[in-house]
Design a protein around this motif. Structure first.
Motif, mmCIF file in Angstrom:
data_model
loop_
_atom_site.group_PDB
_atom_site.id
_atom_site.type_symbol
_atom_site.label_atom_id
_atom_site.label_comp_id
_atom_site.label_asym_id
_atom_site.label_seq_id
_atom_site.Cartn_x
_atom_site.Cartn_y
_atom_site.Cartn_z
ATOM 1 N N GLY A 96 7.561 52.360 61.697
ATOM 2 C CA GLY A 96 7.787 53.765 61.375
ATOM 3 C C GLY A 96 8.570 53.924 60.088
ATOM 4 N N PHE A 97 9.575 53.080 59.907
ATOM 5 C CA PHE A 97 10.410 53.130 58.710
ATOM 6 C C PHE A 97 9.602 52.812 57.457
ATOM 7 C CE2 PHE A 97 12.928 50.666 55.628
ATOM 8 C CZ PHE A 97 13.889 51.607 55.279
ATOM 9 N N PHE A 98 8.872 51.697 57.492
ATOM 10 C CA PHE A 98 8.110 51.292 56.310
ATOM 11 C C PHE A 98 6.948 52.242 56.020
ATOM 12 C CE2 PHE A 98 10.066 47.072 57.255
ATOM 13 C CZ PHE A 98 10.737 46.934 56.049
ATOM 14 N N ALA A 99 6.356 52.810 57.077
ATOM 15 C CA ALA A 99 5.271 53.769 56.860
ATOM 16 C C ALA A 99 5.811 55.019 56.174
ATOM 17 C CB ALA A 99 4.617 54.138 58.190
ATOM 18 N N TYR A 100 6.973 55.480 56.616
ATOM 19 C CA TYR A 100 7.542 56.682 56.015
ATOM 20 C C TYR A 100 7.916 56.455 54.554
ATOM 21 C CZ TYR A 100 10.371 60.736 55.049
ATOM 22 O OH TYR A 100 10.863 61.882 54.467
ATOM 23 N N THR A 101 8.576 55.340 54.269
ATOM 24 C CA THR A 101 9.003 55.093 52.885
ATOM 25 C C THR A 101 7.811 54.915 51.951
ATOM 26 O OG1 THR A 101 9.247 52.706 53.329
ATOM 27 C CG2 THR A 101 11.202 54.084 53.584
ATOM 28 N N ALA A 102 6.699 54.371 52.478
ATOM 29 C CA ALA A 102 5.505 54.204 51.655
ATOM 30 C C ALA A 102 4.802 55.531 51.413
ATOM 31 C CB ALA A 102 4.542 53.217 52.323
ATOM 32 N N GLU A 103 4.800 56.388 52.428
ATOM 33 C CA GLU A 103 4.112 57.671 52.319
ATOM 34 C C GLU A 103 4.945 58.719 51.586
ATOM 35 O OE1 GLU A 103 3.248 58.628 56.341
ATOM 36 O OE2 GLU A 103 1.875 56.936 56.628
ATOM 37 N N LEU A 111 16.951 59.159 48.520
ATOM 38 C CA LEU A 111 17.924 58.652 49.487
ATOM 39 C C LEU A 111 18.509 57.312 49.074
ATOM 40 C CD1 LEU A 111 16.167 59.471 52.892
ATOM 41 C CD2 LEU A 111 18.038 60.717 51.804
ATOM 42 N N HIS A 112 17.653 56.390 48.677
ATOM 43 C CA HIS A 112 18.093 55.010 48.454
ATOM 44 C C HIS A 112 18.649 54.775 47.055
ATOM 45 C CE1 HIS A 112 18.376 50.783 49.315
ATOM 46 N NE2 HIS A 112 17.607 50.466 48.280
ATOM 47 N N GLN A 113 18.131 55.485 46.064
ATOM 48 C CA GLN A 113 18.547 55.235 44.687
ATOM 49 C C GLN A 113 19.476 56.314 44.132
ATOM 50 O OE1 GLN A 113 14.867 54.882 42.553
ATOM 51 N NE2 GLN A 113 14.257 52.996 43.577
ATOM 52 N N GLN A 114 19.133 57.573 44.361
ATOM 53 C CA GLN A 114 19.878 58.653 43.730
ATOM 54 C C GLN A 114 21.135 59.057 44.497
ATOM 55 O OE1 GLN A 114 19.163 59.636 40.720
ATOM 56 N NE2 GLN A 114 17.382 58.286 40.679
ATOM 57 N N ALA A 115 20.972 59.444 45.758
ATOM 58 C CA ALA A 115 22.092 60.005 46.523
ATOM 59 C C ALA A 115 23.248 59.024 46.677
ATOM 60 C CB ALA A 115 21.607 60.454 47.898
ATOM 61 N N ARG A 116 22.934 57.749 46.831
ATOM 62 C CA ARG A 116 23.984 56.752 47.072
ATOM 63 C C ARG A 116 24.838 56.481 45.839
ATOM 64 N NH1 ARG A 116 20.852 51.879 50.080
ATOM 65 N NH2 ARG A 116 22.960 51.039 50.143
ATOM 66 N N THR A 117 24.358 56.880 44.678
ATOM 67 C CA THR A 117 25.081 56.560 43.444
ATOM 68 C C THR A 117 25.747 57.771 42.804
ATOM 69 O OG1 THR A 117 23.092 56.895 42.085
ATOM 70 C CG2 THR A 117 23.467 54.681 42.962
ATOM 71 N N GLN A 118 25.688 58.925 43.470
ATOM 72 C CA GLN A 118 26.217 60.147 42.867
ATOM 73 C C GLN A 118 27.582 60.558 43.410
ATOM 74 O OE1 GLN A 118 24.784 61.399 40.242
ATOM 75 N NE2 GLN A 118 23.136 59.890 40.458
ATOM 76 N N GLY A 119 28.195 59.697 44.206
ATOM 77 C CA GLY A 119 29.516 60.021 44.733
ATOM 78 C C GLY A 119 29.444 61.014 45.874
ATOM 79 N N SER A 172 15.935 47.003 51.183
ATOM 80 C CA SER A 172 15.565 46.263 49.980
ATOM 81 C C SER A 172 14.069 45.977 49.943
ATOM 82 C CB SER A 172 16.350 44.950 49.920
ATOM 83 O OG SER A 172 16.029 44.213 48.767
ATOM 84 N N LEU A 173 13.514 45.600 51.092
ATOM 85 C CA LEU A 173 12.088 45.300 51.157
ATOM 86 C C LEU A 173 11.258 46.556 50.913
ATOM 87 C CD1 LEU A 173 9.842 43.273 51.658
ATOM 88 C CD2 LEU A 173 10.082 43.674 54.124
ATOM 89 N N ALA A 174 11.720 47.686 51.431
ATOM 90 C CA ALA A 174 10.996 48.944 51.223
ATOM 91 C C ALA A 174 10.961 49.298 49.745
ATOM 92 C CB ALA A 174 11.659 50.070 52.021
#
Length: 234
Positions: A96-103, A111-119, A172-174
């Protein structure tokens, strides 16, 4: 005969269109570089309407994070079949996780790149969702450990550590999998399917977990002699 009036778009529908445009813009430009003008243009509305519905750029970004986080959690939860064995539930959750991140690559990028680095408060919101996923995985691995008779402080600590490691590896794999493109016969890596990605994680984690539950432990080479002399190797 009077002119035919265009059908008014309901506020809820229009708001989702704005959020969809915001996801694409934030994923493409990043939070700092993204502009409300571009979001409005992509959504097909005026910039004042975006401000009217969603207030500031900061509020818009927070709303996007919450929407994408809830959608991700819903996808993972829906893929898990209650009553199944721990490994089948974990397998379902991973798919479910990998299907969602791919779609939804845009949402995942936010979520993974932007939000985590904006404080704060953005990083805190994403951390809360990640904590829910870690808790879910910990419960499944803990249930498997209990069924195998592997209990005690060591087992609990290893299960907790393995859950955090699994979630980090899946993230990381996603990201890696979603950056792959199909290159035909060129020999380049092709995009991993959700099933392939989930199987990779299960082979690494569940195979290792099975050996650990059977009492096997990896010991650094420099400690083997010491443990043998002290009689504590196990």
């Amino acid at each position: 005969m009077g002119a035919v009036k265009s059908k008014r778009v309901p506020r809820a529908v229009r708001e989702q269109q704005m959020l969809d445009a915001a996801v694409l813009t934030f994923a493409r430009r990043g939070y700092r570089a993204a502009s409300m003008d571009e979001i409005a243009e992509l959504a097909g509305v005026s910039k004042p309407l975006v401000y009217l519905y969603l207030n500031s750029k900061e509020d818009l970004f927070s709303t996007v994070i919450r929407r994408e986080s809830e959608a991700l959690m819903a996808a993972v939860s829906a893929a898990v079949e209650p009553g199944e064995s721990a490994d089948r539930q974990l397998w379902g959750g991973l798919r479910g996780f990998f299907a969602y991140t791919a779609e939804h690559p845009g949402g995942w990028a936010v979520l993974h790149q932007q939000a985590r680095t904006q404080g704060e408060p953005f990083a805190h919101e994403v951390a809360a969702v990640r904590g829910e996923i870690v808790e879910f995985v910990t419960e499944l691995l803990g249930a498997a450990a209990k069924e195998a008779g592997c209990v005690g402080e060591l087992a609990e600590r290893e299960v907790a550590g393995l859950a955090h490691a699994l979630v980090g590896a899946a993230e990381s794999l996603a990201e890696w999998a979603n950056c792959r493109t199909d290159e035909g016969a060129s020999g380049e890596w092709a995009r991993l399917s959700a099933k392939d990605a989930a199987a990779t994680m299960m082979n690494v984690v569940w195979a290792g977990l099975g050996r650990m539950m059977g009492g096997e432990r990896w010991v650094p080479g420099e400690l083997v002699g010491h443990e043998s002399r002290s009689g504590t190797r196990g």
